[in-house]
Design a protein around this motif. Structure first.
Motif, mmCIF file in Angstrom:
data_model
loop_
_atom_site.group_PDB
_atom_site.id
_atom_site.type_symbol
_atom_site.label_atom_id
_atom_site.label_comp_id
_atom_site.label_asym_id
_atom_site.label_seq_id
_atom_site.Cartn_x
_atom_site.Cartn_y
_atom_site.Cartn_z
ATOM 1 N N ASP A 282 -22.471 37.031 38.612
ATOM 2 C CA ASP A 282 -21.796 35.818 38.170
ATOM 3 C C ASP A 282 -22.554 34.541 38.496
ATOM 4 N N ASP A 372 -19.756 47.301 32.693
ATOM 5 C CA ASP A 372 -18.451 46.641 32.832
ATOM 6 C C ASP A 372 -18.626 45.143 33.072
ATOM 7 N N HIS A 373 -19.568 44.775 33.938
ATOM 8 C CA HIS A 373 -19.808 43.359 34.206
ATOM 9 C C HIS A 373 -20.277 42.647 32.948
ATOM 10 N N ALA A 375 -19.662 43.480 29.847
ATOM 11 C CA ALA A 375 -18.547 43.394 28.895
ATOM 12 C C ALA A 375 -17.583 42.273 29.259
ATOM 13 N N GLU A 376 -17.337 42.098 30.547
ATOM 14 C CA GLU A 376 -16.361 41.116 30.990
ATOM 15 C C GLU A 376 -16.896 39.697 30.961
ATOM 16 N N THR A 377 -18.190 39.533 31.262
ATOM 17 C CA THR A 377 -18.721 38.176 31.456
ATOM 18 C C THR A 377 -19.654 37.699 30.350
#
Length: 389
Positions: A282, A372-373, A375-377
């Motif tokens: 992030d 997953d990271h 896809a989310e961010t």
């Protein structure tokens, strides 16, 4: 030998891109195609703990998730190395594994790497198996055509390595024949001048749904690019400037322009795809910490570290990594390295798009966690940036 006469019929479309409703035509409508470059073998360039695995179940679950997220392509390498040649001892076959994933996915393209000269394969085998995978996947399956660049792999199959450009001449002869088998409505006969195989009244049915399966060529040489310009839908390229993103962005535009020109001279369009490894968290501090943890846990080098080392190769694709004129990356395993926050990842992908890249096949250090990271961010930012519809 009996050679069947061919009736005069309207020209048959060359491949899936000639059918507006094909899965490939759907995928290339994306401003930037997204894919996964799976590791169906142990890859251990760091000892930092990871969930990543060579197993079929692990990788099939990744592809199912990518399919649900709207990704366009799943892909994997295949290698033929002796004991001790891999980072670990396990390596699945891409030709079989990606084909098997057709039954558990809906929209994603499934590209199986195949060393088309090893064996050698008979064109009837490739044509029949290919048509079968094509029907199981409803036109989503294809072949990543490779000819083999390591002497030790050719020797495993009982012969000396074939000279580089001759390999592509042999592969051209093979795929001219495969196209006839996939499209001809009468028996077809041919005796290969280069490949050593013969077909007498050959015929396969059912025919592929969209002219033939999707064809991809992984290459960086002039002979390979000419082959892809003649036969393939997608060209899986490497950066002439090596894996550092700055050098890649400097050298890719001219390379891609040459590819497009060679295809256009044959009245064809070829899309380019490339394989970045993405290291992202992030914030810049979190990304740096993750990268440092990977680098700090690298095992000491050995003659068999990172399976591709230590074996004679005549591949063109990786020569940019030995060119002192270019910035060099960190040897993280991808063709190019994209490192940064989600916003920085998107900026680098925008740069690749501007350089002429039509699609990317992501590699991750910890595949399930990092996907997953992403896809989310990052995926929402790609849509906001206009790289995804």
């Amino acid at each position: 030998m009996s050679f069947a006469l061919q009736e005069e019929v309207a020209p048959i479309p060359r491949g899936p891109l000639d059918f507006p409703d094909s899965p490939l035509s759907r995928a290339v409508r994306q401003p930037l195609m997204l894919g996964l470059f799976l590791n169906l073998q142990d890859i251990r360039f760091s000892n930092l703990p990871t969930t990543s695995s060579w197993t079929y179940d692990y990788n099939a679950a990744l592809v199912q998730k990518a399919d649900a997220l709207g990704f366009d392509i799943a892909f994997s390498r295949t290698q033929w190395l002796p004991k001790g040649g891999y980072d670990g001892e396990a390596s699945l076959d891409s030709f079989v594994a990606l084909g098997a994933m057709a039954a558990t996915t809906k929209n994603i393209l499934l590209i199986s790497t195949l060393h088309v000269l090893y064996g050698p394969w008979h064109p009837l085998h490739i044509a029949k198996i290919g048509a079968t995978f094509d029907h199981i996947s409803k036109g989503r399956w294809g072949i990543n055509i490779v000819t083999g660049h390591r002497a030790i792999e050719h020797e495993m199959f009982g012969w000396n390595r074939i000279e580089h450009d001759r390999r592509y001449a042999m592969t051209g002869e093979l795929f001219e024949t495969l196209h006839r088998l996939w499209t001809d409505t009468e028996n077809y006969s041919r005796a290969a001048e280069l490949g050593g195989w013969k077909i007498v009244n050959g015929y396969i049915t059912p025919k592929p749904l969209y002219g033939r399966p999707i064809l991809v060529t992984a290459t960086g040489s002039p002979a390979g690019i000419d082959f892809a310009a003649e036969h393939s839908d997608l060209l899986f390229i490497t950066s002439p400037g090596g894996s550092h993103i700055d050098s890649a962005l400097d050298t890719l535009p001219a390379h891609i322009a040459d590819i497009k020109t060679r295809a256009a001279a044959r009245g064809r369009t070829v899309k380019t795809i490339i394989n970045p490894i993405v290291i992202s968290r992030d914030t810049e501090a979190e990304t740096e910490a993750y990268l440092n943890a990977i680098m700090d846990n690298r095992p000491p080098p050995s003659p068999t570290s990172f399976g591709h080392r230590g074996y004679d190769s005549d591949a063109f694709a990786w020569r940019g990594r030995n060119d002192p004129r270019h910035k060099q990356g960190l040897n993280l395993g991808g063709n190019i390295e994209i490192i940064g926050t989600p916003e920085q990842v998107v900026e680098q992908l925008i740069g690749l798009k501007k350089a002429g890249i039509d699609g990317v096949q992501f590699n991750f250090y910890d595949f399930a966690v990092d996907l997953d990271h992403f896809a989310e961010t990052t995926l929402p930012l790609l849509k906001s940036a206009g790289l995804r519809l």
